[in-house]
Every structure is written in structure tokens, then in C-alpha cells.
Design a protein around this motif. Structure first.
Motif, PDB file in Angstrom:
ATOM      1  N   UNK A  30       0.800  -1.223   0.000  1.00  0.00           N
ATOM      2  CA  UNK A  30       0.000   0.000   0.000  1.00  0.00           C
ATOM      3  C   UNK A  30       0.833   1.274   0.000  1.00  0.00           C
ATOM      4  N   UNK A  31       2.099   1.177   0.380  1.00  0.00           N
ATOM      5  CA  UNK A  31       2.910   2.389   0.491  1.00  0.00           C
ATOM      6  C   UNK A  31       3.970   2.461  -0.588  1.00  0.00           C
ATOM      7  N   UNK A  32       3.911   1.570  -1.560  1.00  0.00           N
ATOM      8  CA  UNK A  32       4.930   1.543  -2.591  1.00  0.00           C
ATOM      9  C   UNK A  32       4.361   1.691  -3.988  1.00  0.00           C
ATOM     10  N   UNK A  33       5.173   2.298  -4.833  1.00  0.00           N
ATOM     11  CA  UNK A  33       4.882   2.261  -6.251  1.00  0.00           C
ATOM     12  C   UNK A  33       5.105   0.831  -6.737  1.00  0.00           C
ATOM     13  N   UNK A  34       4.142   0.323  -7.462  1.00  0.00           N
ATOM     14  CA  UNK A  34       4.223  -1.023  -8.006  1.00  0.00           C
ATOM     15  C   UNK A  34       4.315  -0.942  -9.524  1.00  0.00           C
ATOM     16  N   UNK A  35       4.965  -1.933 -10.095  1.00  0.00           N
ATOM     17  CA  UNK A  35       5.142  -1.907 -11.539  1.00  0.00           C
ATOM     18  C   UNK A  35       5.004  -3.277 -12.159  1.00  0.00           C
ATOM     19  N   UNK A  36       4.742  -3.279 -13.443  1.00  0.00           N
ATOM     20  CA  UNK A  36       4.750  -4.498 -14.247  1.00  0.00           C
ATOM     21  C   UNK A  36       5.997  -4.478 -15.125  1.00  0.00           C
ATOM     22  N   UNK A  37       6.665  -5.604 -15.158  1.00  0.00           N
ATOM     23  CA  UNK A  37       7.867  -5.794 -15.942  1.00  0.00           C
ATOM     24  C   UNK A  37       7.635  -6.979 -16.884  1.00  0.00           C
ATOM     25  N   UNK A  38       8.476  -7.084 -17.898  1.00  0.00           N
ATOM     26  CA  UNK A  38       8.430  -8.275 -18.742  1.00  0.00           C
ATOM     27  C   UNK A  38       9.836  -8.623 -19.213  1.00  0.00           C
ATOM     28  N   UNK A  39       9.998  -9.901 -19.511  1.00  0.00           N
ATOM     29  CA  UNK A  39      11.268 -10.365 -20.030  1.00  0.00           C
ATOM     30  C   UNK A  39      11.013 -11.341 -21.165  1.00  0.00           C
ATOM     31  N   UNK A  40      11.465 -10.961 -22.343  1.00  0.00           N
ATOM     32  CA  UNK A  40      11.362 -11.816 -23.518  1.00  0.00           C
ATOM     33  C   UNK A  40      12.631 -12.650 -23.629  1.00  0.00           C
ATOM     34  N   UNK A  41      12.562 -13.786 -24.316  1.00  0.00           N
ATOM     35  CA  UNK A  41      13.745 -14.639 -24.465  1.00  0.00           C
ATOM     36  C   UNK A  41      14.924 -13.873 -25.044  1.00  0.00           C
ATOM     37  N   UNK A  42      16.057 -13.983 -24.370  1.00  0.00           N
ATOM     38  CA  UNK A  42      17.276 -13.338 -24.847  1.00  0.00           C
ATOM     39  C   UNK A  42      17.357 -11.850 -24.586  1.00  0.00           C
ATOM     40  N   UNK A  43      16.377 -11.305 -23.864  1.00  0.00           N
ATOM     41  CA  UNK A  43      16.361  -9.866 -23.594  1.00  0.00           C
ATOM     42  C   UNK A  43      16.370  -9.614 -22.087  1.00  0.00           C
ATOM     43  N   UNK A  44      16.747  -8.399 -21.719  1.00  0.00           N
ATOM     44  CA  UNK A  44      16.730  -8.030 -20.314  1.00  0.00           C
ATOM     45  C   UNK A  44      15.308  -7.692 -19.869  1.00  0.00           C
ATOM     46  N   UNK A  45      15.098  -7.782 -18.580  1.00  0.00           N
ATOM     47  CA  UNK A  45      13.786  -7.447 -18.037  1.00  0.00           C
ATOM     48  C   UNK A  45      13.566  -5.941 -18.135  1.00  0.00           C
ATOM     49  N   UNK A  46      12.378  -5.542 -18.582  1.00  0.00           N
ATOM     50  CA  UNK A  46      12.083  -4.132 -18.762  1.00  0.00           C
ATOM     51  C   UNK A  46      10.831  -3.737 -17.983  1.00  0.00           C
ATOM     52  N   UNK A  47      10.843  -2.509 -17.496  1.00  0.00           N
ATOM     53  CA  UNK A  47       9.697  -1.951 -16.793  1.00  0.00           C
ATOM     54  C   UNK A  47       8.715  -1.386 -17.813  1.00  0.00           C
ATOM     55  N   UNK A  48       7.458  -1.804 -17.716  1.00  0.00           N
ATOM     56  CA  UNK A  48       6.447  -1.379 -18.676  1.00  0.00           C
ATOM     57  C   UNK A  48       5.545  -0.282 -18.137  1.00  0.00           C
ATOM     58  N   UNK A  49       5.145  -0.429 -16.891  1.00  0.00           N
ATOM     59  CA  UNK A  49       4.147   0.473 -16.333  1.00  0.00           C
ATOM     60  C   UNK A  49       4.322   0.517 -14.824  1.00  0.00           C
ATOM     61  N   UNK A  50       3.992   1.658 -14.256  1.00  0.00           N
ATOM     62  CA  UNK A  50       4.081   1.816 -12.813  1.00  0.00           C
ATOM     63  C   UNK A  50       2.883   2.593 -12.306  1.00  0.00           C
ATOM     64  N   UNK A  51       2.531   2.354 -11.028  1.00  0.00           N
ATOM     65  CA  UNK A  51       1.425   3.081 -10.411  1.00  0.00           C
ATOM     66  C   UNK A  51       1.818   3.390  -8.973  1.00  0.00           C
ATOM     67  N   UNK A  52       1.696   4.638  -8.603  1.00  0.00           N
ATOM     68  CA  UNK A  52       2.077   5.080  -7.270  1.00  0.00           C
ATOM     69  C   UNK A  52       0.965   4.751  -6.273  1.00  0.00           C
ATOM     70  N   UNK A  53       1.251   4.893  -4.979  1.00  0.00           N
ATOM     71  CA  UNK A  53       0.193   4.683  -3.984  1.00  0.00           C
ATOM     72  C   UNK A  53      -0.968   5.660  -4.163  1.00  0.00           C
ATOM     73  N   UNK A  54      -0.713   6.770  -4.860  1.00  0.00           N
ATOM     74  CA  UNK A  54      -1.752   7.767  -5.118  1.00  0.00           C
ATOM     75  C   UNK A  54      -2.332   7.632  -6.517  1.00  0.00           C
TER      76      UNK A  54
END
Length: 116
Positions: A30-54
Motif C-alpha cells: 500500500x505504500x509503494x509504487x508497483x510496476x509491471x515488468x516483462x522479459x522476452x527470451x534473450x532480452x533483459x527485463x524491462x519496466x512497462x508500467x508503474x502506479x504510485x500509492x496515489x
């Protein structure tokens, strides 16, 4: 340590939609920004979207206008609505805090496969 469990992935055709869910245990959600990440084969994990507690949201250019992140603090759950999916969206999708600081373990992720 906070545990994260992702679900909702699957196989869809180009142009289809999926809704991912990430359930978090523990009180940090509840007090943290949360995000969705993805990792495709052979690629580094990337941040796609984030949402703050507000409920302030930000998106990467690759998903802006197609993906929508939301959260339900009462359920300790963050969602990712994915529309107009493309083959290049194929990856394993994860959630975690933003930034990742080690307080939450990476979950198993959920596989999204978009067929052309």
C-alpha cells in the motif's frame, strides 16, 4: 519478505486482450509504487508500467495507449489490462516494486504469448 504471485497470462491472437493480476502478501504494497515488468527470451527485463500509492501512472513508450495499470489497495493487488496485443509483447510478465529494492521476491511470472 513480500511474496508476489502473477496470473492471467495465456495465448492470444494479435489484437487480442488479456488482464494480468499480481497479488502481494505483506504490508509494503500500500505504500509503494508497483510496476509491471516483462522479459522476452534473450532480452533483459524491462519496466512497462508503474502506479504510485496515489494512483499516478506512467508507461513505457512500447505499451503506452495499449496497456493500463491499476491497483486495488484493499486486495493488495495490481492489474495490467493489455489491449491490442502484438507478437512483440510475447514475454514472461512480472510485478514488483519500483524501484526493485529486494523487499519483494520476484514471482514466477505469467507467460503471455501473442500469435501472429
Amino acid at each position: 519478505q513480500v511474496q508476489l504471485v502473477e496470473s492471467g497470462g495465456g495465448l492470444v491472437q494479435t489484437g487480442g486482450s488479456l488482464r494480468l493480476s499480481c497479488a502481494a502478501s505483506g504490508s509494503i504494497f500500500r505504500i509503494n509504487t508497483m510496476g509491471w515488468y516483462r522479459q522476452a527470451p534473450g532480452k533483459t527485463r524491462e519496466l512497462l508500467a508503474r502506479i504510485s500509492p496515489y494512483f499516478i501512472t506512467r508507461y513505457s513508450d512500447s505499451v503506452k495507449g495499449r496497456f493500463t495499470i491499476s491497483r486495488d489497495n484493499a486486495k493488495n493487488t495490481v492489474y495490467l489490462q493489455m489491449d491490442n496485443l502484438k507478437p512483440e509483447d510475447t514475454a514472461v510478465y512480472y510485478c514488483n516494486t519500483v524501484p526493485v529494492d529486494g523487499r519483494a521476491d520476484w514471482g514466477q511470472g505469467t507467460q503471455v504469448t501473442v500469435s501472429s
